[in-house]
Design an enzyme around this catalytic site. Structure first.
Site, PDB file in Angstrom:
ATOM      1  N   SER A  18       0.861  -1.120  -0.164  1.00  0.00           N
ATOM      2  CA  SER A  18       0.066  -0.114  -0.020  1.00  0.00           C
ATOM      3  C   SER A  18       0.912   1.374  -0.053  1.00  0.00           C
ATOM      4  O   SER A  18       0.171   2.266  -0.558  1.00  0.00           O
ATOM      5  CB  SER A  18      -0.756   0.106   1.142  1.00  0.00           C
ATOM      6  OG  SER A  18      -0.297  -0.137   2.548  1.00  0.00           O
ATOM      7  N   HIS A  39      -5.538  -3.237  -2.103  1.00  0.00           N
ATOM      8  CA  HIS A  39      -5.318  -2.196  -3.061  1.00  0.00           C
ATOM      9  C   HIS A  39      -5.258  -2.977  -4.469  1.00  0.00           C
ATOM     10  O   HIS A  39      -4.723  -2.429  -5.498  1.00  0.00           O
ATOM     11  CB  HIS A  39      -4.006  -1.666  -2.813  1.00  0.00           C
ATOM     12  CG  HIS A  39      -3.972  -0.890  -1.669  1.00  0.00           C
ATOM     13  ND1 HIS A  39      -4.777   0.551  -1.595  1.00  0.00           N
ATOM     14  CD2 HIS A  39      -3.761  -1.214  -0.454  1.00  0.00           C
ATOM     15  CE1 HIS A  39      -4.535   1.012  -0.194  1.00  0.00           C
ATOM     16  NE2 HIS A  39      -4.011  -0.060   0.391  1.00  0.00           N
ATOM     17  N   LYS A  90     -12.005   0.650  -1.168  1.00  0.00           N
ATOM     18  CA  LYS A  90     -10.957   1.028  -1.999  1.00  0.00           C
ATOM     19  C   LYS A  90     -11.786   1.276  -3.281  1.00  0.00           C
ATOM     20  O   LYS A  90     -12.551   2.309  -3.413  1.00  0.00           O
ATOM     21  CB  LYS A  90      -9.579   0.556  -1.677  1.00  0.00           C
ATOM     22  CG  LYS A  90      -9.116   0.619  -0.314  1.00  0.00           C
ATOM     23  CD  LYS A  90      -8.003   0.140  -0.056  1.00  0.00           C
ATOM     24  CE  LYS A  90      -7.427   0.459   1.385  1.00  0.00           C
ATOM     25  NZ  LYS A  90      -8.144  -0.480   2.381  1.00  0.00           N
TER      26      LYS A  90
END
Ligand code: WAQ
Ligand code: MG
Length: 632
Positions: free
Chosen positions: A430, A458, A488
Site C-alpha cells: 500500500s 489495493h 477502496k
C-alpha cells in the site's frame, strides 16, 4: 414563598468543631457546618476521626457545637493540578505560580514558610514588606466557620478529605479582605500534596511538596493593604460563616499514596509531546474541499457514484440504518448474503464472508487461523492490520524481507514443523505500489504445505485484465485465503475473505472479530454489491487506472523525478518526515491533496508522498501535479 434548600438550612445551622490533642499537643482538628438534625451523627463521626489520626492517639477530644451566623455563599475557586515527581519540582512550580500572579520576594516568603511548621493557624504575612501580622505569632490565625455547602446533604465520613476541606478553606481565605494569596502544605505525614491559591491562580494543587513520612506542614496567608485594617481580615477569617458552592470533585491524578508516580494522563501528554516534537504528530481534520484529490483509495471513483448511493439508500430504507445484532444472532440481512455470494463469484471461490472493516477482516482471520505454537510468515512491508492479526494470534511470527521469496523459504525452514503454518502478504503494497511475486509465493506455500493468504485491498478493481485482482493478473491460481476490502476501488466499506467453503465456515466459527461485532451496515453491503456489478459491466476500468498511473510516472520522469509503480499507487520518496509534511502542505497550497506518509506507516527516514491515481483523474491534472511536485 419558595425557599432554596440552603436558605432552609440557614435557619438552624450549627458549626461543629473538633479538636484532638495529646499531652497538650495538637493532633487533629476539623469543622463542619450542618443543620441541627445532623448533629448527633456528626458528633460520632468527628469522634471517630479524632481517635484515628496518623499523628497519634489523643487524650483530649474537644467537640464544640455552636450556632453558626448567617452564611455567605461563595463559589469554589477553580481547581488545577500540577503533577510533579519531587519536592524540588513542586516548590519550583509553587514559585512559578506565585511569580505569574505578580508576587515578588518569593524565595523569602518560602523561607518563612518553614516557620509555620507546628503552628495551629496560619502565618499572616504582608506580601510586600514580609511583616508578620498575626496577633499571636506562635498560634497564627485560624480560619473557621466554613464548609462545603453540599455537606449537609452528604454522608459524613470519619476520614479527612484533605482536598475538599482545603478547597473550602482556600475559597474563604481568598475572599477575605486584603488577602492576596495562600500557600499550604498538610502536616499529615502521608499527605504530600499541597497548594498555592489566590483569586487569580485559583486553587492550584501541587502533587509533591515533601517526602512521604515527613510531618512538616504549614500555611501562609499573604496580605496586601493597610495594617490598620488587618483586624477586619482576621474577623472575616474567624467569624464570617462561609458556605462554598460547587466544590469540584477531587481530580483523578497521581495521589499521595503513590509518590513519585506520574498521573496517567500526564504520562500520555508527555509521550504525545515527544511524538509531535519528532515531526510525527497527527491530527484528524475534515477533508478539504475544492482540491484535486490524489490522497484517497477510491481508485475507480465509485464512492460518489449514483448507483452505489442509490443501492445503499434502498437497502437502508428496507432493512434499517443498522443491522441490530451480530451476524450469528439476527444481524444477517439479505444484502450481506447477496454480497458474499457475489464476492465469491467475482473472485472465483466457493464462498466468501465479510467483516465491517478490512482491518477487522485481517485481524479476525489471521488470529483465527493460527495460534500459540503455530508459525506465521509475514512480509516486512505488510499492512498494519496484518501485523496486528499476527500479534493477536500469539503464533510465532517470522518476518521475511520484502517480497524476497528466497527469504520466505529460509524462514519456513527455520520455523520447522508446526501444527499449522500461514504465509501472508499484501498483494499490492500500500505504501510502495509494488506487487507480490504471487506465482512463487503460491509455489513455495504449496510445496511446503503452508496456508497462503493475500490481502487484495489495493489490488481488487485495479489489478488483472478485468479488475479481479492479482490472481487474474498472474493467471497463477488462488491462495487459500483471498482477503480484500470493499472500501477502496469498490467505493464502499468493509473487508472480506474469499475462500473454500471449509475455510469460510471455519472463520464463521472462529473469527472473534466476526462473531463478536454487530453485522455491518446493510447499506454498505448493498453499495459494495453494486460496485461489483459495475466492475463486471466495465472490465476496462482496472486497465484504465493502471494506465493513468503509468502516465503519471512518465510525467514525473519528464520532470526528472524517479518513481515507479505496478498499481495505482505512486510513492515519491522524500526521506525526512518534516520535509515530506512541508511538501504536502505546499502541494495543498497549489490545490493538490497528496498525503505525506511517515513512520510508523513506513520506516523512520523513509517518509514519502503517496499519490494514488484514480480512473477519473484528468490527464492535465496528472501533468500539473508532476510539475508541482518538481517545484516543491
Ligand atoms: N486556618 C488557618 N490555618 C490552618 C487551618 C485553619 N483552619 N487549619 C490548618 N492550618 C494550618 C496549620 O498550620 C497546619 O499545620 C497547616 O495549615 C496545614 O493544615 O488538593 O490538610 O489541615 O489534595 O494539615 C491540602 C490538600 C491539604 C491538597 C492541606 O492542611 C489537595 C491540609 P492541614
Ligand atoms: Mg493537618
Amino acid at each position: 414563598m419558595k425557599v432554596t434548600p440552603s436558605r432552609q438550612l440557614a435557619e438552624n445551622l450549627f458549626s461543629v468543631k473538633m479538636r484532638a490533642s495529646q499531652e497538650g499537643a495538637h493532633i487533629s482538628g476539623a469543622e463542619r457546618i450542618v443543620p441541627a438534625s445532623a448533629l448527633p451523627q456528626l458528633a460520632a463521626v468527628m469522634t471517630t476521626r479524632a481517635l484515628d489520626h496518623a499523628k497519634g492517639k489523643p487524650d483530649f477530644i474537644n467537640i464544640k457545637i455552636e450556632a453558626a451566623p448567617e452564611p455567605l455563599h461563595l463559589k469554589a475557586l477553580a481547581v488545577s493540578t500540577h503533577t510533579v515527581k519531587t519536592p524540588d519540582e513542586g516548590w519550583a512550580t509553587a514559585r512559578a505560580l506565585l511569580a505569574a500572579d505578580g508576587f515578588t520576594r518569593i524565595d523569602e516568603i518560602l523561607a518563612l514558610f518553614r516557620e509555620t511548621y507546628g503552628m495551629r493557624g496560619a502565618m499572616l504575612l504582608d506580601a510586600d514588606t514580609l511583616e508578620r501580622l498575626e496577633p499571636d505569632p506562635a498560634r497564627g490565625v485560624r480560619a473557621t466557620f466554613m464548609d462545603d455547602a453540599a455537606s449537609a446533604s452528604r454522608r459524613f465520613s470519619a476520614e479527612k478529605n484533605h482536598y475538599a476541606e482545603a478547597v473550602v478553606l482556600a475559597t474563604k481565605v481568598a475572599h477575605a479582605p486584603g488577602i492576596v494569596g495562600e500557600i499550604c502544605l498538610s502536616d499529615d505525614p502521608d499527605y504530600v500534596t499541597g497548594y498555592v491559591a489566590s483569586k487569580r491562580i485559583g486553587y492550584a494543587r501541587i502533587t509533591c511538596l515533601k517526602e512521604k513520612g515527613d510531618p512538616a506542614g504549614g500555611r501562609i496567608f499573604l496580605y496586601r493593604g493597610s495594617h490598620e485594617k488587618v483586624g477586619e481580615t482576621i474577623d472575616f477569617l474567624q467569624r464570617r460563616c462561609v458556605l462554598v458552592d460547587e466544590v469540584p470533585p477531587k481530580p483523578l491524578t497521581a495521589c499521595a499514596a503513590v509518590p513519585n508516580s506520574l498521573a496517567p494522563t500526564e504520562d500520555l501528554a508527555r509521550e504525545l509531546e515527544a511524538i509531535c516534537a519528532a515531526g510525527l504528530g497527527r491530527r484528524v481534520r475534515e477533508r478539504p474541499l475544492g482540491l484535486k484529490n490524489f490522497a484517497d483509495n477510491d481508485y475507480l471513483g465509485l464512492a460518489d457514484d449514483p448507483r452505489l448511493k442509490a443501492a445503499a439508500q434502498e437497502a437502508i430504507e428496507r432493512y434499517g440504518a443498522g443491522s441490530g445484532a451480530a451476524r450469528l444472532i439476527t444481524g444477517t440481512l439479505p444484502p450481506h448474503l447477496a454480497l458474499e455470494r457475489h464476492l465469491a463469484q467475482f473472485k472465483g471461490t466457493e464462498d466468501a464472508l465479510v467483516w465491517a472493516t478490512g482491518y477487522m477482516a485481517n485481524v479476525g482471520t489471521i488470529s483465527a487461523l493460527v495460534g500459540k505454537g503455530d508459525a506465521v510468515f509475514s512480509d516486512e512491508l505488510n499492512h498494519a492490520s496484518i501485523v496486528d492479526g499476527c500479534r493477536l494470534s500469539k503464533a510465532d511470527i517470522f518476518i521475511y524481507r520484502h517480497n524476497d521469496m528466497d527469504d520466505l523459504v529460509a524462514k519456513i525452514a527455520e520455523a520447522g514443523s508446526r501444527r499449522r503454518r500461514l504465509a501472508v502478504s499484501d498483494a499490492v503494497f500500500s505504501m510502495d505500489g509494488d506487487i507480490l511475486d504471487l506465482p512463487r509465493f503460491l509455489e513455495i506455500c504449496g510445496a511446503n504445505g503452508v496456508l497462503s493468504m493475500i490481502d487484495e485491498a489495493h489490488a481488487t478493481g485495479v489489478m488483472g485484465a478485468t479488475g479481479r485482482g492479482l490472481c487474474e493478473h498472474f493467471g497463477a491460481g488462488h491462495p487459500d485465503i483471498l482477503m480484500g476490502t470493499l472500501s477502496k476501488a469498490l467505493g464502499s466499506e468493509g473487508g472480506y475473505v474469499c475462500a473454500a467453503r471449509t475455510v469460510c465456515d471455519y472463520l464463521r466459527n472462529k473469527s472473534r472479530a466476526f462473531i463478536f461485532s454487530t453485522a455491518y451496515n446493510p447499506g454498505s453491503a448493498a453499495a459494495a454489491d453494486a460496485a461489483l456489478t459495475i466492475l463486471e459491466k466495465h472490465p476496462e476500468l482496472a486497465p484504465c487506472v493502471r494506465d493513468k498511473a503509468r502516465r503519471f510516472v512518465a510525467a514525473l520522469a519528464a520532470q526528472g523525478i524517479a518513481a515507479r509503480t505496478e498499481s495505482a499507487i505512486v510513492p515519491i520518496l522524500v526521506g525526512d518526515e518534516r520535509r515530506a509534511v512541508e511538501m504536502a502542505a505546499k502541494l495543498e497550497a497549489r490545490g493538490f491533496l497528496v498525503p505525506a506518509i511517515r513512520y510508523p506507516t513506513v520506516a523512520k527516514g523513509a517518509a514519502r508522498l503517496r499519490v494514488s491515481v484514480s480512473a477519473r483523474a484528468a490527464e492535465d491534472d496528472l501533468c500539473a501535479l508532476a510539475a508541482a511536485i518538481a517545484d516543491c
